[in-house]
Design an enzyme around this catalytic site. Structure first.
Site, short mmCIF file in Angstrom:
data_model
loop_
_atom_site.label_atom_id
_atom_site.label_comp_id
_atom_site.label_asym_id
_atom_site.label_seq_id
_atom_site.Cartn_x
_atom_site.Cartn_y
_atom_site.Cartn_z
N CYS A 3 38.06 44.77 12.80
CA CYS A 3 37.15 43.49 12.40
C CYS A 3 38.17 42.38 12.06
O CYS A 3 39.05 42.32 11.60
CB CYS A 3 36.89 44.18 11.01
SG CYS A 3 36.19 42.72 9.59
N CYS A 6 38.84 41.10 8.51
CA CYS A 6 39.74 41.81 8.10
C CYS A 6 41.51 41.58 8.62
O CYS A 6 42.44 41.35 7.93
CB CYS A 6 39.59 43.35 8.31
SG CYS A 6 38.32 44.41 7.40
N HIS A 95 31.65 41.41 8.70
CA HIS A 95 32.44 41.55 7.50
C HIS A 95 31.73 40.23 6.63
O HIS A 95 31.84 38.96 6.88
CB HIS A 95 33.93 40.87 7.75
CG HIS A 95 34.88 41.00 6.61
ND1 HIS A 95 35.73 41.91 6.58
CD2 HIS A 95 34.90 40.38 5.59
CE1 HIS A 95 36.48 41.65 5.42
NE2 HIS A 95 35.83 40.76 4.70
N HIS A 97 30.63 37.31 4.47
CA HIS A 97 31.42 35.91 4.41
C HIS A 97 30.05 35.13 4.02
O HIS A 97 29.00 35.21 4.20
CB HIS A 97 31.92 35.42 5.58
CG HIS A 97 31.17 35.54 6.97
ND1 HIS A 97 30.90 36.79 7.85
CD2 HIS A 97 30.44 34.38 7.73
CE1 HIS A 97 30.02 36.35 8.48
NE2 HIS A 97 29.83 35.18 8.71
N HIS A 99 29.38 30.87 3.97
CA HIS A 99 29.55 29.56 4.47
C HIS A 99 29.33 28.66 3.45
O HIS A 99 28.46 28.57 2.87
CB HIS A 99 28.76 29.52 5.64
CG HIS A 99 28.66 30.25 6.79
ND1 HIS A 99 29.20 29.75 7.87
CD2 HIS A 99 28.16 31.60 6.99
CE1 HIS A 99 28.93 30.94 8.97
NE2 HIS A 99 28.71 31.89 8.28
P1 DGP Z 1 28.14 34.17 11.15
O1 DGP Z 1 27.51 33.72 12.47
O2 DGP Z 1 27.29 33.90 10.12
O3 DGP Z 1 28.62 35.71 11.35
O4 DGP Z 1 29.57 33.29 11.18
C1 DGP Z 1 30.67 33.75 11.43
C2 DGP Z 1 31.49 32.50 11.67
O5 DGP Z 1 33.08 32.57 11.63
C3 DGP Z 1 31.33 31.33 12.67
O6 DGP Z 1 30.95 30.19 11.89
C4 DGP Z 1 32.44 31.05 13.45
C5 DGP Z 1 33.58 31.70 12.59
N1 DGP Z 1 34.59 32.33 13.21
C6 DGP Z 1 34.42 33.23 14.18
N2 DGP Z 1 35.80 33.69 14.63
C7 DGP Z 1 36.63 32.80 13.93
C8 DGP Z 1 38.12 32.87 13.89
O7 DGP Z 1 38.71 33.42 14.57
N3 DGP Z 1 38.67 32.10 12.93
C9 DGP Z 1 37.93 31.30 11.86
N4 DGP Z 1 38.64 30.51 11.37
N5 DGP Z 1 36.50 31.30 11.91
C10 DGP Z 1 36.04 32.10 13.02
#
Ligand code: DGP
Length: 111
Positions: A3, A6, A95, A97, A99
């Site tokens: 994940c 994670c 996971h 989250h 925003h």
């Molecule tokens: P969602 O589409 O709601 O699952 O949002 C996932 C978010 O995670 C997306 O806006 C981009 C962010 N994201 C994806 N990979 C990474 C990463 O490796 N690092 C960071 N900081 N954000 C990431």
């Protein structure tokens, strides 16, 4: 568990952290959609908001108590909170989250 968040929470993948304690982590989104775009996650794995239960919901309350403090520290007085659940909502990381989006005027459309 394979994940991404994670691994970020464990420090195995780098992130720009803006808040951390024993239970939760907030870090900057890698592809910000607003001038301030921060992700709040529980350190313990929950797949999405669909996986919130009476047994694990305290961490969600803790996230929501922390969001206004981080928003204030980022200079935000107005902001949007989003949590995508499942494929129709384009949840890309499985996971839980939240925003935090802010720093500019946003559309009144949410979908
Ligand atoms: P969602 O589409 O709601 O699952 O949002 C996932 C978010 O995670 C997306 O806006 C981009 C962010 N994201 C994806 N990979 C990474 C990463 O490796 N690092 C960071 N900081 N954000 C990431």
């Amino acid at each position: 568990m394979d994940c991404l968040f994670c691994k970020i929470a464990a420090g195995e993948i780098p992130s720009t952290r803006v808040y951390e304690d024993d239970l939760i982590l907030a870090f900057r989104d890698i592809a910000p959609q607003t001038p301030v775009h921060i992700l709040f996650v529980p350190k313990a794995h929950i797949a999405s908001a669909d996986g919130i239960t009476p047994e694990n919901s305290a961490v969600v309350a803790h996230i929501f108590e922390t969001i206004p403090k981080v928003a204030k520290a980022e200079g935000l007085t107005s902001y949007r909170l989003v949590s995508n659940v499942g494929p129709d909502a384009c949840q890309s990381v499985k996971h839980l989250h939240f925003h935090l989006l802010g720093g500019r005027e946003m559309s009144d459309r949410m979908a």
